[in-house]
Write a protein that holds these residues in place. Sequence first.
Motif, PDB file in Angstrom:
ATOM      1  N   MET A  63       0.482  -1.222   0.347  1.00  0.00           N
ATOM      2  CA  MET A  63      -0.275  -0.204   0.041  1.00  0.00           C
ATOM      3  C   MET A  63       0.871   0.970  -0.450  1.00  0.00           C
ATOM      4  O   MET A  63       2.001   0.799   0.494  1.00  0.00           O
ATOM      5  CB  MET A  63      -0.255  -0.307   1.253  1.00  0.00           C
ATOM      6  N   THR A  64       0.900   2.830  -0.956  1.00  0.00           N
ATOM      7  CA  THR A  64       1.084   3.514  -1.084  1.00  0.00           C
ATOM      8  C   THR A  64       1.170   3.982   0.305  1.00  0.00           C
ATOM      9  O   THR A  64      -0.300   4.321   1.054  1.00  0.00           O
ATOM     10  CB  THR A  64       0.927   3.823  -2.187  1.00  0.00           C
ATOM     11  N   PRO A  65       1.986   4.554   0.966  1.00  0.00           N
ATOM     12  CA  PRO A  65       1.938   5.665   2.712  1.00  0.00           C
ATOM     13  C   PRO A  65       1.787   6.869   2.586  1.00  0.00           C
ATOM     14  O   PRO A  65       1.666   7.567   1.306  1.00  0.00           O
ATOM     15  CB  PRO A  65       3.085   5.660   2.694  1.00  0.00           C
ATOM     16  N   ASP A  66       0.712   7.070   3.457  1.00  0.00           N
ATOM     17  CA  ASP A  66       0.362   8.300   3.996  1.00  0.00           C
ATOM     18  C   ASP A  66       1.788   9.500   4.353  1.00  0.00           C
ATOM     19  O   ASP A  66       1.885   8.725   5.272  1.00  0.00           O
ATOM     20  CB  ASP A  66      -0.975   8.300   4.383  1.00  0.00           C
ATOM     21  N   VAL A  67       1.248  10.425   3.846  1.00  0.00           N
ATOM     22  CA  VAL A  67       2.076  11.729   4.562  1.00  0.00           C
ATOM     23  C   VAL A  67       1.569  12.568   4.915  1.00  0.00           C
ATOM     24  O   VAL A  67       0.681  12.805   4.509  1.00  0.00           O
ATOM     25  CB  VAL A  67       3.810  11.795   3.518  1.00  0.00           C
ATOM     26  N   TRP A  68       0.605  11.932   6.928  1.00  0.00           N
ATOM     27  CA  TRP A  68       0.254  14.191   6.317  1.00  0.00           C
ATOM     28  C   TRP A  68       0.955  15.434   6.661  1.00  0.00           C
ATOM     29  O   TRP A  68       1.868  14.953   7.537  1.00  0.00           O
ATOM     30  CB  TRP A  68      -0.081  13.672   8.085  1.00  0.00           C
ATOM     31  N   LEU A  69       0.933  16.660   5.981  1.00  0.00           N
ATOM     32  CA  LEU A  69       1.075  17.504   6.324  1.00  0.00           C
ATOM     33  C   LEU A  69       0.025  18.958   6.343  1.00  0.00           C
ATOM     34  O   LEU A  69      -0.655  19.094   6.001  1.00  0.00           O
ATOM     35  CB  LEU A  69       2.352  18.364   4.820  1.00  0.00           C
ATOM     36  N   PRO A  70       1.273  19.697   6.818  1.00  0.00           N
ATOM     37  CA  PRO A  70       0.244  21.221   7.945  1.00  0.00           C
ATOM     38  C   PRO A  70       0.298  22.102   6.755  1.00  0.00           C
ATOM     39  O   PRO A  70       0.323  23.351   7.183  1.00  0.00           O
ATOM     40  CB  PRO A  70       0.904  21.364   9.543  1.00  0.00           C
ATOM     41  N   ILE A  71       1.543  22.228   6.361  1.00  0.00           N
ATOM     42  CA  ILE A  71       1.471  22.750   4.607  1.00  0.00           C
ATOM     43  C   ILE A  71       0.762  22.286   3.488  1.00  0.00           C
ATOM     44  O   ILE A  71       1.012  20.995   3.257  1.00  0.00           O
ATOM     45  CB  ILE A  71       3.058  23.050   4.328  1.00  0.00           C
ATOM     46  N   PRO A  72       0.095  23.819   2.867  1.00  0.00           N
ATOM     47  CA  PRO A  72      -0.316  22.568   1.804  1.00  0.00           C
ATOM     48  C   PRO A  72       1.026  22.317   1.032  1.00  0.00           C
ATOM     49  O   PRO A  72       1.615  22.574   0.496  1.00  0.00           O
ATOM     50  CB  PRO A  72      -1.115  23.379   1.019  1.00  0.00           C
ATOM     51  N   PRO A  73       0.510  20.618   0.278  1.00  0.00           N
ATOM     52  CA  PRO A  73       1.637  19.353  -0.160  1.00  0.00           C
ATOM     53  C   PRO A  73       2.149  20.750  -1.760  1.00  0.00           C
ATOM     54  O   PRO A  73       3.648  20.504  -2.545  1.00  0.00           O
ATOM     55  CB  PRO A  73       0.845  18.081  -0.654  1.00  0.00           C
ATOM     56  N   ALA A  74       0.922  21.433  -2.153  1.00  0.00           N
ATOM     57  CA  ALA A  74       1.309  21.895  -3.671  1.00  0.00           C
ATOM     58  C   ALA A  74       2.262  23.061  -3.177  1.00  0.00           C
ATOM     59  O   ALA A  74       2.633  24.061  -4.029  1.00  0.00           O
ATOM     60  CB  ALA A  74      -0.099  22.840  -4.137  1.00  0.00           C
ATOM     61  N   ASP A  75       1.819  24.043  -2.198  1.00  0.00           N
ATOM     62  CA  ASP A  75       2.582  25.326  -1.771  1.00  0.00           C
ATOM     63  C   ASP A  75       4.648  24.179  -1.784  1.00  0.00           C
ATOM     64  O   ASP A  75       5.537  25.372  -0.954  1.00  0.00           O
ATOM     65  CB  ASP A  75       2.196  25.231  -0.315  1.00  0.00           C
ATOM     66  N   ILE A  76       4.658  23.384  -1.622  1.00  0.00           N
ATOM     67  CA  ILE A  76       6.031  22.758  -0.906  1.00  0.00           C
ATOM     68  C   ILE A  76       6.753  21.815  -2.714  1.00  0.00           C
ATOM     69  O   ILE A  76       6.452  21.159  -3.199  1.00  0.00           O
ATOM     70  CB  ILE A  76       6.026  21.338  -0.024  1.00  0.00           C
ATOM     71  N   GLU A  77       7.546  22.824  -2.811  1.00  0.00           N
ATOM     72  CA  GLU A  77       8.399  22.569  -4.347  1.00  0.00           C
ATOM     73  C   GLU A  77       9.285  20.992  -3.596  1.00  0.00           C
ATOM     74  O   GLU A  77      10.142  21.843  -2.313  1.00  0.00           O
ATOM     75  CB  GLU A  77       8.903  23.861  -5.320  1.00  0.00           C
ATOM     76  N   GLY A  78       9.411  20.696  -4.930  1.00  0.00           N
ATOM     77  CA  GLY A  78      10.634  19.268  -4.135  1.00  0.00           C
ATOM     78  C   GLY A  78       9.648  18.262  -3.839  1.00  0.00           C
ATOM     79  O   GLY A  78      11.128  16.820  -3.217  1.00  0.00           O
ATOM     80  N   LEU A  79       9.115  17.975  -3.452  1.00  0.00           N
ATOM     81  CA  LEU A  79       8.220  16.647  -1.942  1.00  0.00           C
ATOM     82  C   LEU A  79       8.676  15.707  -3.471  1.00  0.00           C
ATOM     83  O   LEU A  79       8.262  15.748  -4.505  1.00  0.00           O
ATOM     84  CB  LEU A  79       7.131  16.951  -2.194  1.00  0.00           C
ATOM     85  N   PRO A  80       8.914  14.354  -3.079  1.00  0.00           N
ATOM     86  CA  PRO A  80       9.730  13.035  -3.533  1.00  0.00           C
ATOM     87  C   PRO A  80       8.488  12.589  -4.287  1.00  0.00           C
ATOM     88  O   PRO A  80       7.131  12.381  -3.509  1.00  0.00           O
ATOM     89  CB  PRO A  80      10.115  12.199  -2.734  1.00  0.00           C
ATOM     90  N   GLU A  81       8.247  12.045  -5.461  1.00  0.00           N
ATOM     91  CA  GLU A  81       7.211  11.306  -5.428  1.00  0.00           C
ATOM     92  C   GLU A  81       7.591   9.851  -4.645  1.00  0.00           C
ATOM     93  O   GLU A  81       8.295   9.253  -3.934  1.00  0.00           O
ATOM     94  CB  GLU A  81       6.977  11.164  -7.217  1.00  0.00           C
ATOM     95  N   CYS A  95      -1.624   6.314   7.716  1.00  0.00           N
ATOM     96  CA  CYS A  95      -0.698   7.525   7.956  1.00  0.00           C
ATOM     97  C   CYS A  95       0.607   6.636   8.202  1.00  0.00           C
ATOM     98  O   CYS A  95       1.137   6.167   8.810  1.00  0.00           O
ATOM     99  CB  CYS A  95      -0.723   8.768   9.006  1.00  0.00           C
ATOM    100  N   ALA A  96       2.473   6.921   7.701  1.00  0.00           N
ATOM    101  CA  ALA A  96       3.430   6.597   7.222  1.00  0.00           C
ATOM    102  C   ALA A  96       3.976   7.776   7.852  1.00  0.00           C
ATOM    103  O   ALA A  96       5.161   7.423   9.226  1.00  0.00           O
ATOM    104  CB  ALA A  96       3.982   5.928   6.367  1.00  0.00           C
ATOM    105  N   PHE A  97       4.112   8.819   7.383  1.00  0.00           N
ATOM    106  CA  PHE A  97       4.561   9.785   8.080  1.00  0.00           C
ATOM    107  C   PHE A  97       3.678  10.980   9.177  1.00  0.00           C
ATOM    108  O   PHE A  97       3.401  11.660   7.617  1.00  0.00           O
ATOM    109  CB  PHE A  97       5.614  10.676   7.053  1.00  0.00           C
ATOM    110  N   TYR A  98       3.830  11.793  10.176  1.00  0.00           N
ATOM    111  CA  TYR A  98       3.009  12.643  10.782  1.00  0.00           C
ATOM    112  C   TYR A  98       4.203  13.699  10.639  1.00  0.00           C
ATOM    113  O   TYR A  98       4.900  13.035  11.935  1.00  0.00           O
ATOM    114  CB  TYR A  98       1.865  12.647  11.600  1.00  0.00           C
TER     115      TYR A  98
END
Length: 316
Positions: free
Chosen positions: A1-19, A39-42
Motif C-alpha cells: 500500500m502506498t504510504p500516506d504523509v500528513w503535512l500541515p502545509i498544503p503539499p502544492a506549496d512545497i516544491e521538491g517533494l519526492p514522488e 499514515c506513515a509519516f506524520y
Amino acid sequence: MTPDVWLPIPPADIEGLPEGPNYRYWNGGEDFPADPAHCAFYVVPYMKPVEVGQRPLPHLGSVQVVQTLSAGIDHVQSGLKYLPEGVLLCNARGVHETSTAELALTLILASLRGVPDFVRGQDRGEWLSGFRPALADKNVLIVGYGSIGSAIEDRLVPFEVARVARVARSERTTARGPVHPLTELPSLLPEADVVVLVTPLTETTRHLANADFLARMKDGALLVNVARGAVVDTKALLAELDSGRILAALDVTDPEPLPPGHPLWHAPGVLVSPHVGGPTSAFLPRAKRLLVDQLHRFVNREPLRNVILTTGATGA
C-alpha cells in the motif's frame, strides 16, 4: 500500500517533494484528511494546542515517523505511549535558530536599553532621557547550548560582550570554548549580567530557574527565557521581580497563554512577548526545506535527520 504523509502545509506549496507517497493536508482541522491508520509519516501541526497535535496519535497504527516543526518535543511527548514501537520522533533543528536567536537579542537589548519605558513614555508624551545599561562589556550565560544557543552566541559577538559562558546537559568543548555541565550553574550564575534560557523542557529542567537559581543571580541581572515557560518557577520569579532585584524578559510563561490579570503582566522590570520566537517570515522556507529533505530520506530509506528518540527504546 502506498504510504500516506500528513503535512500541515498544503503539499502544492512545497516544491521538491519526492514522488511516491500520498500527501494529505491536515493542519489540525476537525476532520482527518484520510484514515490515520494509513499514515506513515506524520508532521505535527505547528503552533496548535497540545490536544490538537496529539489527537491522531492513538490512531496511527502504521506510522513510522513523527516530525515536529518545533525545536521542542514536549507538546507531543506525553502522547507517544499511543504509538507502536520503533517510531522515530524528529524535531525541527535548523528551522528556528534564526528567528529565536533574533528574538533573544531583541529582548536583551530592549530590556537593557529600556525600550518598554520609552514606548510607555511616548504614549504619555514624556521624554525619558538618561543613561541605560548597554549589552557591551556584559557577561552572558547561555543555559541550553544546542543549535539555538550557538546561534544566539553568533549574534552576541558583534555587541562586544565581555564573556559568554555556555551550559548544557553534558560537558564538552566547542571551537568557541568550553560548554559547562548543568552541575556548574551555581558557580556561573553569580558572574552573569544576562542569563539566557534556551534549554529543552524535560523533567530535569522543569523549574530549573527556581528560587535558589534566581537568588544566585547578581543584583540587576537580566533573565531571558526563550525556552519553555515551565523552565522557570513563576512564583519564585515573581518574588524576585517584586523585590526589584533582577529583571526578566520572557517570550514564554507558565501558565501560557498568560491569562488576563496574571501578576506577571504588571510585575516590575519584566518584558513579556507572546511566544513569538519561532513564527516569523523565516519559519516557512526553513520548514519546507526540512520536510523536503526528510521526506526524500524517508522515501529513499536513508537515515533521517534530527532523530530525538525511538518509541519503545530504553529511556524513550
